[in-house]
Design a protein around this motif. Sequence first.
Motif, PDB file in Angstrom:
ATOM      1  N   ARG A  84       0.840  -1.205   0.000  1.00 24.12           N
ATOM      2  CA  ARG A  84       0.000   0.000   0.000  1.00 24.12           C
ATOM      3  C   ARG A  84       0.881   1.263   0.000  1.00 24.12           C
ATOM      4  N   TYR A  85       1.898   1.257   0.856  1.00 16.66           N
ATOM      5  CA  TYR A  85       2.791   2.419   0.944  1.00 16.66           C
ATOM      6  C   TYR A  85       3.456   2.680  -0.416  1.00 16.66           C
ATOM      7  N   ASN A  86       3.941   1.622  -1.048  1.00 17.88           N
ATOM      8  CA  ASN A  86       4.646   1.800  -2.324  1.00 17.88           C
ATOM      9  C   ASN A  86       3.731   2.337  -3.415  1.00 17.88           C
ATOM     10  N   THR A  87       2.478   1.911  -3.411  1.00 18.73           N
ATOM     11  CA  THR A  87       1.517   2.434  -4.388  1.00 18.73           C
ATOM     12  C   THR A  87       1.293   3.932  -4.153  1.00 18.73           C
ATOM     13  N   LEU A  88       1.106   4.293  -2.874  1.00 18.35           N
ATOM     14  CA  LEU A  88       0.876   5.709  -2.551  1.00 18.35           C
ATOM     15  C   LEU A  88       2.106   6.557  -2.867  1.00 18.35           C
ATOM     16  N   LEU A  89       3.275   5.974  -2.613  1.00 16.33           N
ATOM     17  CA  LEU A  89       4.526   6.689  -2.879  1.00 16.33           C
ATOM     18  C   LEU A  89       4.651   7.004  -4.380  1.00 16.33           C
ATOM     19  N   LYS A  90       4.288   6.040  -5.205  1.00 11.18           N
ATOM     20  CA  LYS A  90       4.343   6.242  -6.649  1.00 11.18           C
ATOM     21  C   LYS A  90       3.436   7.397  -7.039  1.00 11.18           C
ATOM     22  N   GLU A  91       2.221   7.378  -6.497  1.00 10.37           N
ATOM     23  CA  GLU A  91       1.261   8.453  -6.796  1.00 10.37           C
ATOM     24  C   GLU A  91       1.818   9.799  -6.375  1.00 10.37           C
ATOM     25  N   ARG A  92       2.436   9.835  -5.196  1.00  6.65           N
ATOM     26  CA  ARG A  92       2.981  11.080  -4.661  1.00  6.65           C
ATOM     27  C   ARG A  92       4.091  11.609  -5.571  1.00  6.65           C
ATOM     28  N   GLN A  94       8.863  21.190   0.946  1.00  2.00           N
ATOM     29  CA  GLN A  94       9.444  22.166   0.008  1.00  2.00           C
ATOM     30  C   GLN A  94      10.577  21.526  -0.800  1.00  2.00           C
ATOM     31  N   LYS A  95      11.390  20.753  -0.090  1.00  2.00           N
ATOM     32  CA  LYS A  95      12.503  20.049  -0.749  1.00  2.00           C
ATOM     33  C   LYS A  95      11.949  19.028  -1.762  1.00  2.00           C
ATOM     34  N   ASP A  96      10.879  18.338  -1.355  1.00  2.00           N
ATOM     35  CA  ASP A  96      10.255  17.351  -2.251  1.00  2.00           C
ATOM     36  C   ASP A  96       9.776  18.022  -3.536  1.00  2.00           C
ATOM     37  N   ILE A  97       9.152  19.207  -3.372  1.00  2.00           N
ATOM     38  CA  ILE A  97       8.625  19.925  -4.540  1.00  2.00           C
ATOM     39  C   ILE A  97       9.781  20.376  -5.447  1.00  2.00           C
ATOM     40  N   GLU A  98      10.824  20.860  -4.778  1.00  2.00           N
ATOM     41  CA  GLU A  98      11.986  21.343  -5.523  1.00  2.00           C
ATOM     42  C   GLU A  98      12.671  20.214  -6.312  1.00  2.00           C
ATOM     43  N   TYR A  99      12.805  19.038  -5.678  1.00  2.00           N
ATOM     44  CA  TYR A  99      13.509  17.917  -6.317  1.00  2.00           C
ATOM     45  C   TYR A  99      12.575  16.952  -7.064  1.00  2.00           C
ATOM     46  N   HIS A 100      11.260  17.200  -6.993  1.00  2.00           N
ATOM     47  CA  HIS A 100      10.240  16.354  -7.652  1.00  2.00           C
ATOM     48  C   HIS A 100      10.265  14.907  -7.184  1.00  2.00           C
ATOM     49  N   ILE A 101      10.589  14.697  -5.929  1.00  2.00           N
ATOM     50  CA  ILE A 101      10.663  13.319  -5.408  1.00  2.00           C
ATOM     51  C   ILE A 101      10.428  13.331  -3.889  1.00  2.00           C
ATOM     52  N   ASN A 151      11.534  12.721  -0.416  1.00  2.00           N
ATOM     53  CA  ASN A 151      12.877  12.547   0.158  1.00  2.00           C
ATOM     54  C   ASN A 151      12.924  11.796   1.475  1.00  2.00           C
ATOM     55  N   VAL A 152      11.822  11.780   2.210  1.00  2.00           N
ATOM     56  CA  VAL A 152      11.845  11.040   3.473  1.00  2.00           C
ATOM     57  C   VAL A 152      10.744   9.978   3.478  1.00  2.00           C
ATOM     58  N   GLY A 153      10.973   8.952   4.291  1.00  2.00           N
ATOM     59  CA  GLY A 153       9.972   7.888   4.383  1.00  2.00           C
ATOM     60  C   GLY A 153      10.640   6.537   4.494  1.00  2.00           C
ATOM     61  N   ILE A 154       9.822   5.527   4.711  1.00  2.00           N
ATOM     62  CA  ILE A 154      10.392   4.197   4.946  1.00  2.00           C
ATOM     63  C   ILE A 154      11.082   3.616   3.704  1.00  2.00           C
ATOM     64  N   HIS A 155      10.826   4.216   2.543  1.00  2.00           N
ATOM     65  CA  HIS A 155      11.509   3.757   1.332  1.00  2.00           C
ATOM     66  C   HIS A 155      12.969   4.197   1.308  1.00  2.00           C
ATOM     67  N   ARG A 156      13.373   4.969   2.296  1.00  2.00           N
ATOM     68  CA  ARG A 156      14.782   5.365   2.395  1.00  2.00           C
ATOM     69  C   ARG A 156      15.482   4.681   3.568  1.00  2.00           C
ATOM     70  N   GLY A 157      14.776   3.801   4.250  1.00  2.00           N
ATOM     71  CA  GLY A 157      15.330   3.153   5.446  1.00  2.00           C
ATOM     72  C   GLY A 157      16.518   2.242   5.135  1.00  2.00           C
ATOM     73  N   LEU A 169       2.747  13.128  -8.709  1.00  2.00           N
ATOM     74  CA  LEU A 169       2.220  14.454  -8.394  1.00  2.00           C
ATOM     75  C   LEU A 169       3.335  15.503  -8.320  1.00  2.00           C
ATOM     76  N   LEU A 170       4.444  15.091  -7.710  1.00  2.00           N
ATOM     77  CA  LEU A 170       5.566  16.020  -7.523  1.00  2.00           C
ATOM     78  C   LEU A 170       6.257  16.372  -8.843  1.00  2.00           C
ATOM     79  N   LYS A 171       5.981  15.592  -9.879  1.00  2.00           N
ATOM     80  CA  LYS A 171       6.629  15.854 -11.172  1.00  2.00           C
ATOM     81  C   LYS A 171       5.799  16.797 -12.034  1.00  2.00           C
ATOM     82  N   LYS A 172       4.582  17.092 -11.592  1.00  2.00           N
ATOM     83  CA  LYS A 172       3.714  17.957 -12.394  1.00  2.00           C
ATOM     84  C   LYS A 172       4.165  19.420 -12.315  1.00  2.00           C
TER      85      LYS A 172
END
Length: 359
Positions: A152-160, A244-251, A253-259, A163-166
């Motif tokens: 579920r997290y990975n699906t939501l992360l993809k969506e996020r 803000q950093k996420d918007i700037e880098y279009h990705i 940056n924090v979350g369990i996918h970086r653990g 969104l950040l690339k728009k």
Amino acid sequence: MYIKSLRLSHYRNYQELQVSFQPNINVIVGKNAQGKTNLIEALYYLSLCRSFRTSQDQALIQNGEEYADLVCWLKEEKQESYLRCILHEKGKSLFIGKTNISKTSEFIGRLNVVLFSPEDIYIFSQAPRARRKFMDQELMKLSKKYLFHLTRYNTLLKERNVLLKKASIDETMLDILDKQMVTSEVEILKRRSSFLKFINQEIERLFQSLSGMKLRLQVVMNNGIEVDKIDEEILLKAHLFSRQKDIEYHITNVGIHRGDIQFRLADNDILLSASQGQKRLVMIAFKLAILHYIEFISKRKAVVLLDDVLSELDLERQKRLLDVVKNGYQCFITTTYLPDSLKLEKLNCISIQDGKVKI
Ligand SMILES: Nc1ncnc2c1ncn2[C@@H]1O[C@H](COP(=O)(O)OP(=O)(O)O)[C@@H](O)[C@H]1O
Ligand SMILES: [Mg+2]
């Protein structure tokens, strides 16, 4: 639970194989390239529906054949059952007994194995993703809930990230996604941290008794998210802080996918100071601790697969490792010759030559 027997058809270099095992030590002896690791790989496949050597299932089908058929019979107390996997060009068919299983997740975990292989130590120097994936795989096979939240997290992360690339960012949508993501994140972080807590209660003692060295050993977690308490509100704040950093880098940056997890020997990162020999023993201690964790969670002993591991250890360490694993576990040990450490053990010795059992 133990594996009573195995039947392979058209699998790797096995045209047809039918072999029985005993509940304790099974040694698979043979020269190089005869099919020892292939046999271990078949047992591993029947546990996890994937190989540890390739992500291409087709590679398991014998050259020139159309399908491979793998079956193992399991015995648990008085109950017997079997797991079957047929690999064909369209994919795979799974069976527990006669029942066709459509969801891989229902097949995985029926048979639990822990593999020890010389290649394991590469994980120390690989990217964080490899260590995270390793930990996730261990936890997924023990908990359907973990698997659910991770997916579920990975699906939501993809969506996020989409969104950040728009060109124009919909922050309301980001708020909604963040709220959904943190509910899964809390579950994953809690499970990861209780796993590591368990491992840390065991790993140092196991390492010290294997190595005879009185060194401190710890596995520390980097959550991918800087929080000292795990709850939804705090995680939400962490995502918001990074927005803000996420918007700037279009990705994201924090979350369990970086653990990530880090192994610290004598208070140093294992990569910086440990010798090859020490790394090997740290990895073996880690795997043994996982073996104990599986038993703690599932109340069942996993099957131990030692592929070419003994030859990398001196006699004393071989004996120490065997002392732990022969204690109630069914083991499969591959080797090119019968080492002294095994000569006094009661074993089932299977000689393999060119994909056949040599009698
Ligand atoms: N799909 C396949 N079809 C036929 N033979 C295969 C296939 N995949 C691997 N092999 C053969 O299996 C052998 C290697 O077996 P392996 O179990 O790795 O050996 P070892 O006994 O050294 O562990 C090689 O001879 C290889 O050619
Ligand atoms: Mg091998």
